[in-house]
Design a protein around this motif. Structure first.
Motif, short mmCIF file in Angstrom:
data_model
loop_
_atom_site.label_atom_id
_atom_site.label_comp_id
_atom_site.label_asym_id
_atom_site.label_seq_id
_atom_site.Cartn_x
_atom_site.Cartn_y
_atom_site.Cartn_z
N GLY A 345 0.80 -1.22 0.00
CA GLY A 345 0.00 0.00 0.00
C GLY A 345 0.83 1.27 0.00
O GLY A 345 0.35 2.34 -0.35
N LEU A 346 2.12 1.15 0.39
CA LEU A 346 3.01 2.32 0.45
C LEU A 346 3.93 2.42 -0.78
O LEU A 346 4.74 3.33 -0.87
N GLY A 347 3.83 1.42 -1.67
CA GLY A 347 4.69 1.43 -2.86
C GLY A 347 6.09 0.89 -2.60
O GLY A 347 7.01 1.10 -3.40
N ILE A 348 6.27 0.20 -1.47
CA ILE A 348 7.59 -0.35 -1.12
C ILE A 348 7.72 -1.75 -1.72
O ILE A 348 6.82 -2.58 -1.60
N LYS A 349 8.87 -1.98 -2.35
CA LYS A 349 9.11 -3.30 -2.95
C LYS A 349 9.87 -4.17 -1.96
O LYS A 349 10.91 -3.79 -1.44
N THR A 350 9.29 -5.36 -1.68
CA THR A 350 9.89 -6.27 -0.70
C THR A 350 10.29 -7.58 -1.36
O THR A 350 9.72 -7.96 -2.39
N SER A 356 15.62 -22.30 1.29
CA SER A 356 14.88 -23.34 0.57
C SER A 356 14.22 -22.84 -0.72
O SER A 356 13.43 -23.57 -1.33
N MET A 357 14.53 -21.59 -1.14
CA MET A 357 13.94 -21.06 -2.37
C MET A 357 14.39 -21.87 -3.59
O MET A 357 15.49 -22.40 -3.62
N LYS A 358 13.52 -21.93 -4.60
CA LYS A 358 13.91 -22.57 -5.86
C LYS A 358 14.93 -21.68 -6.56
O LYS A 358 14.92 -20.46 -6.40
N LYS A 359 15.79 -22.32 -7.33
CA LYS A 359 16.94 -21.63 -7.92
C LYS A 359 16.53 -20.41 -8.75
O LYS A 359 17.11 -19.33 -8.60
N ALA A 360 15.53 -20.56 -9.61
CA ALA A 360 15.13 -19.46 -10.49
C ALA A 360 14.61 -18.27 -9.69
O ALA A 360 14.97 -17.11 -9.95
N ALA A 361 13.78 -18.56 -8.67
CA ALA A 361 13.23 -17.48 -7.82
C ALA A 361 14.34 -16.80 -7.04
O ALA A 361 14.33 -15.56 -6.87
N ARG A 362 15.31 -17.58 -6.60
CA ARG A 362 16.43 -17.02 -5.83
C ARG A 362 17.28 -16.09 -6.70
O ARG A 362 17.64 -14.99 -6.28
N ILE A 363 17.59 -16.53 -7.91
CA ILE A 363 18.41 -15.71 -8.82
C ILE A 363 17.71 -14.39 -9.10
O ILE A 363 18.32 -13.32 -9.10
N GLU A 364 16.38 -14.45 -9.34
CA GLU A 364 15.61 -13.23 -9.62
C GLU A 364 15.62 -12.29 -8.42
O GLU A 364 15.83 -11.07 -8.57
N ALA A 365 15.43 -12.84 -7.21
CA ALA A 365 15.42 -12.01 -6.00
C ALA A 365 16.79 -11.38 -5.75
O ALA A 365 16.88 -10.19 -5.42
N LEU A 366 17.85 -12.17 -5.91
CA LEU A 366 19.20 -11.66 -5.68
C LEU A 366 19.55 -10.55 -6.65
O LEU A 366 20.22 -9.57 -6.29
N SER A 367 19.12 -10.69 -7.89
CA SER A 367 19.38 -9.66 -8.90
C SER A 367 18.69 -8.35 -8.52
O SER A 367 19.26 -7.26 -8.64
N ALA A 368 17.44 -8.45 -8.03
CA ALA A 368 16.69 -7.26 -7.62
C ALA A 368 17.35 -6.59 -6.41
O ALA A 368 17.41 -5.36 -6.33
N VAL A 369 17.87 -7.39 -5.47
CA VAL A 369 18.54 -6.83 -4.30
C VAL A 369 19.81 -6.11 -4.72
O VAL A 369 20.12 -5.00 -4.27
N ASN A 370 20.56 -6.74 -5.62
CA ASN A 370 21.84 -6.18 -6.07
C ASN A 370 21.67 -4.92 -6.90
O ASN A 370 22.49 -3.99 -6.82
N SER A 371 20.58 -4.85 -7.65
CA SER A 371 20.36 -3.68 -8.51
C SER A 371 19.75 -2.51 -7.74
O SER A 371 19.76 -1.37 -8.22
N GLY A 372 19.20 -2.81 -6.56
CA GLY A 372 18.58 -1.75 -5.76
C GLY A 372 17.11 -1.55 -6.07
O GLY A 372 16.48 -0.62 -5.55
N SER A 373 16.52 -2.43 -6.90
CA SER A 373 15.10 -2.27 -7.23
C SER A 373 14.19 -2.79 -6.12
O SER A 373 12.98 -2.58 -6.15
N VAL A 374 14.77 -3.48 -5.13
CA VAL A 374 14.02 -3.91 -3.94
C VAL A 374 14.43 -3.05 -2.76
O VAL A 374 15.62 -2.80 -2.55
N ASP A 375 13.43 -2.55 -2.00
CA ASP A 375 13.72 -1.65 -0.87
C ASP A 375 13.96 -2.40 0.43
O ASP A 375 14.82 -2.04 1.22
N LEU A 376 13.17 -3.45 0.66
CA LEU A 376 13.22 -4.18 1.93
C LEU A 376 13.41 -5.67 1.65
O LEU A 376 12.65 -6.27 0.90
N ASP A 389 24.31 -9.64 -2.37
CA ASP A 389 24.97 -8.32 -2.34
C ASP A 389 23.92 -7.23 -2.46
O ASP A 389 23.13 -7.21 -3.40
N PHE A 390 23.94 -6.33 -1.49
CA PHE A 390 22.98 -5.22 -1.47
C PHE A 390 23.53 -4.04 -2.28
O PHE A 390 24.74 -3.85 -2.36
#
Length: 706
Positions: A345-350, A356-376, A389-390
């Motif tokens: 509701g606040l526009g924050i990306k989490t 135990s994450m599946k490999k594809a989901a993990r790679i996607e999440a890590l990429s978002a964290v590293n690029s800064g497109s995820v806030d929390l 890497d944040f």
């Protein structure tokens, strides 16, 4: 000299690998461990009483042979009774809480034993109820044989070891190594407080010529030495943190603004005054260009998470990322689900990152964290693994500090803040649901600032709490059955994982089988304990949360937090074995869903009045801070902190915190010393530095030692 204290026990004279392994199971791995394995009490064998001279109402020691022993009944109660006698006189020893096979093996006909405990009179017969028992070999019976002191130290039980064996091992180590011990106190502090050399103190306690008094100089010397070194380390750590570069979170520079104001509009409740105060303290810390290191203490359900989330908002407004690290996957998921509904509701990306994450989901999440497109980013220890890497890490929130080691916390601090400003460290906020009395906080958490949320939101339904006795077990099971038949779930908590040869207590493993077979056959009973693999524990908790398990039999691993709203009843077995703070934490697992809930404290018989006084506090109060203060008054600070709450330092001397005046004096001396010798220079400073490094470096993350 310090190297000698680290010698593994298997290399000590007369021990070897096999005996060393058995001692290791008791936590005795090195010479230093044995030196600090101090006696529980002492027996003055020069004052052993003859049975005819025993006086009712006094703690006494008697040495005689077992004339008869076996199980008998007094009404409906089973009792193990032994007649211990000599020359026509005998005393009746009785145990109510026991394991029959153990007692029969220990108290054989004709065996010489030493009993120590309170003597009472029942009619014309002298009795000792639940006395301490020591098996006496022929050479030790009566008056001590040559080479044995009249004062005998009595040590904590090591499985299958007679006290004579334990004494022989300890004596050998003390005689060879005590004089090589190195203390951490400055010479003038030793003189000023009339303390002993640490080696002499070990000898006085392990090889006494007279029974040491409770506040003996030897005990005081070991405690002062340990507390001084700890307080010195905490002072250095605090100074080190205050000098570090940090990030000033001003609330400007990010893509989102006015987040706190928006969140307050979304919340269906107002923050309590205690939450507002804690939030103001956090914001003040975050505004300066040095890393925040703050502990939030709040009772179960006091609203720590929402306060922490508001700190996250300030971080995001300032253009940085925040990370929340929980000790288990299921707790990480719980935080994610709680926060996600507001974050969207606040526009924050989490993002949620777990092992135990599946490999594809993990790679996607890590990429978002590293690029800064995820806030929390919310996760488990997976957040500190290689490959995470944040982009701009500005705030680290750690839930339940004592579930993480220092190295794990430090690893998360070093990830990504460099990208905000070279050499900068992120702010650190630690949450704990374990109330610590204010009197202890300043000294034991000297490297952290502390915020306290000591007010619960209005309208919370208290958990009904009742002390019940063994004879009411059937009634307790009936109450649990009624909850289960209403579609609810329940916990049954035990102090042990499996049957112990040392303690006559019910255990989780065998009792889960009994409960499934004989008591709750039509319901699904699950088992959870600390020896299970992390994935197994997570699986059991998921099944319980999904209502695939009705009754969860557990040890104290459930103490820290999963919310199961339909869990409305808890039975705690051997409640007398737990500290008040721990009982309060366990009770906090029920009553999470707004339904009426109950906690039953099943206590075995004990001659200690303190035990029932403590349990009465839990029965009458829901206030974690009041309970913590009462626990401190009844058990003393040493016993209170022994559960290592919220990452408190673990002490080598069990009575390190028995006297708060010594703690204050040691703290004052440490602060005075560090003020005039901050770098620990000179011969004395170098010695203290080496002791500090050996004892505390790993536990306090003291980067500047050495």
């Amino acid at each position: 000299m310090l190297a000698a204290l680290a010698t593994p026990l298997q290399y000590c004279k007369g021990i070897g690998p096999k005996l060393g392994e058995r001692l290791g199971e008791k936590g005795l791995l090195s010479v230093e461990d044995v030196l600090y394995f101090l006696p529980l009490r002492y027996e003055d064998r020069s004052s052993i009483k003859k049975i005819k001279d025993l006086v009712p109402g006094v703690n006494q020691t008697v040495c005689a042979k077992v004339l008869a022993a076996g199980e008998t009944r007094y009404g409906r109660r089973k009792v193990f009774e032994a007649a211990i006698g000599e020359a026509g006189e005998f005393v009746s020893a009785k145990w109510v809480n026991y394991r029959l096979s153990y007692m029969k093996a220990r108290l054989k006909l004709g065996q010489a034993v030493m009993l120590h405990g309170p003597v009472t009179r029942f009619g014309y017969q002298l009795e000792m109820i639940h006395p301490d028992v020591e098996i006496v070999d022929d050479g030790e019976a009566g008056q001590p044989s040559v080479g044995l002191s009249a004062v005998m130290p009595v040590y904590s039980q090591i499985e299958n070891f007679h006290q004579k064996t334990a004494r022989k091992i300890v004596r050998s180590v003390v005689e060879e190594y005590a004089h090589k011990s190195v203390g951490g106190l400055p010479d003038d502090v030793i003189k000023r407080h009339r303390l002993m050399d640490i080696g002499a103190a070990f000898c006085a306690l392990h090889l006494p010529t007279a029974v040491p008094v409770a506040d003996s100089s030897a005990k005081k010397s070991l405690v002062f030495d340990e507390l001084f070194v700890m307080e010195l380390g905490l002072a250095m750590r605090r100074a080190q943190l205050k000098r570090e570069d940090g990030i000033a979170h001003t609330g400007h520079g990010g893509r989102l603004t006015r987040l706190e104001e928006a969140l307050r509009g979304l919340l269906p409740f107002k923050l309590t005054a205690a939450q507002e105060k804690a939030l103001a303290e956090i914001k003040q810390d975050m505004a300066v260009p040095h890393p925040m290191n703050r502990l939030i203490q709040g009772d179960v359900g006091s609203g720590k998470t929402i306060v922490a989330f508001m700190a996250v908002l300030r971080t995001i407004e300032s253009g940085c990322q925040a990370a929340i690290m929980a000790p288990t996957e299921i707790l990480a998921e719980q935080h994610y689900l709680t926060i996600h509904r507001y974050a969207d509701g606040l526009g924050i990306k989490t993002a949620l990152i777990t092992g135990s994450m599946k490999k594809a989901a993990r790679i996607e999440a890590l990429s978002a964290v590293n690029s800064g497109s995820v806030d929390l980013i919310i996760g488990t220890h997976a957040l500190i693994q290689k490959g995470v890497d944040f982009a701009r890490l500005g705030l680290v929130i750690i839930d339940e500090q004592h579930r993480f080691g220092v190295a794990q916390r430090a690893a998360l601090r070093t990830k990504g803040a460099d990208n905000v400003r070279k050499g900068a460290s992120p702010d650190v906020l630690i949450m704990t649901a374990t109330p610590i009395p204010r009197t202890l906080c300043m000294s034991v958490f000297g490297d952290l600032d502390v915020s306290i949320i000591d007010e619960l939101p209005p309208g919370r339904i208290p958990v009904e709490t009742h002390i019940i006795k063994e004879r009411d077990r059937v009634r307790a099971y009936e109450l649990l059955r009624a909850e289960l038949e209403s579609g609810n779930q329940c916990y049954i908590v035990y102090p042990l994982v499996e049957e112990s040869k040392e303690l006559s207590l019910k255990d989780a493993t065998s009792m889960s089988e009994h409960l499934q077979r004989d008591v709750f056959a039509e319901f699904k009973v699950g088992l959870l304990h600390g020896r299970m693999k992390a994935s197994e524990k997570e699986g059991v908790m998921r099944e319980f949360k999904a209502k695939k398990i009705d009754v969860l039999v557990s040890t104290t691993v459930i103490e820290v937090g999963v919310d199961v709203p339909s869990a409305t009843a808890m039975l705690i077995e051997h409640a007398e074995r737990f500290g008040l703070a721990q009982l309060h934490q366990l009770r906090g697992r029920v009553g999470r869903g707004g339904k009426r809930s109950v906690c039953l404290l099943l206590a075995a018989w004990t001659p200690s009045e303190d035990t029932f006084r403590r349990l009465k506090v839990i029965e009458e109060s829901q206030d974690g801070f009041r309970i913590a203060e009462e626990d401190l008054k009844i058990r003393g600070p040493g016993s209170f902190m022994s559960t290592q709450q919220a990452g408190a330092p673990d002490f080598r001397t069990s009575f390190a915190l028995a006297d708060l005046t010594i703690l204050k004096k040691a703290r004052d001396e440490a602060l005075k010393y560090i003020a005039h010798n901050p770098a620990l220079q000179g011969l004395e400073g170098e010695r203290i530095k080496k002791v500090l490094k050996a004892r505390w470096e790993g536990r306090l993350a003291l980067a500047e030692i050495g």
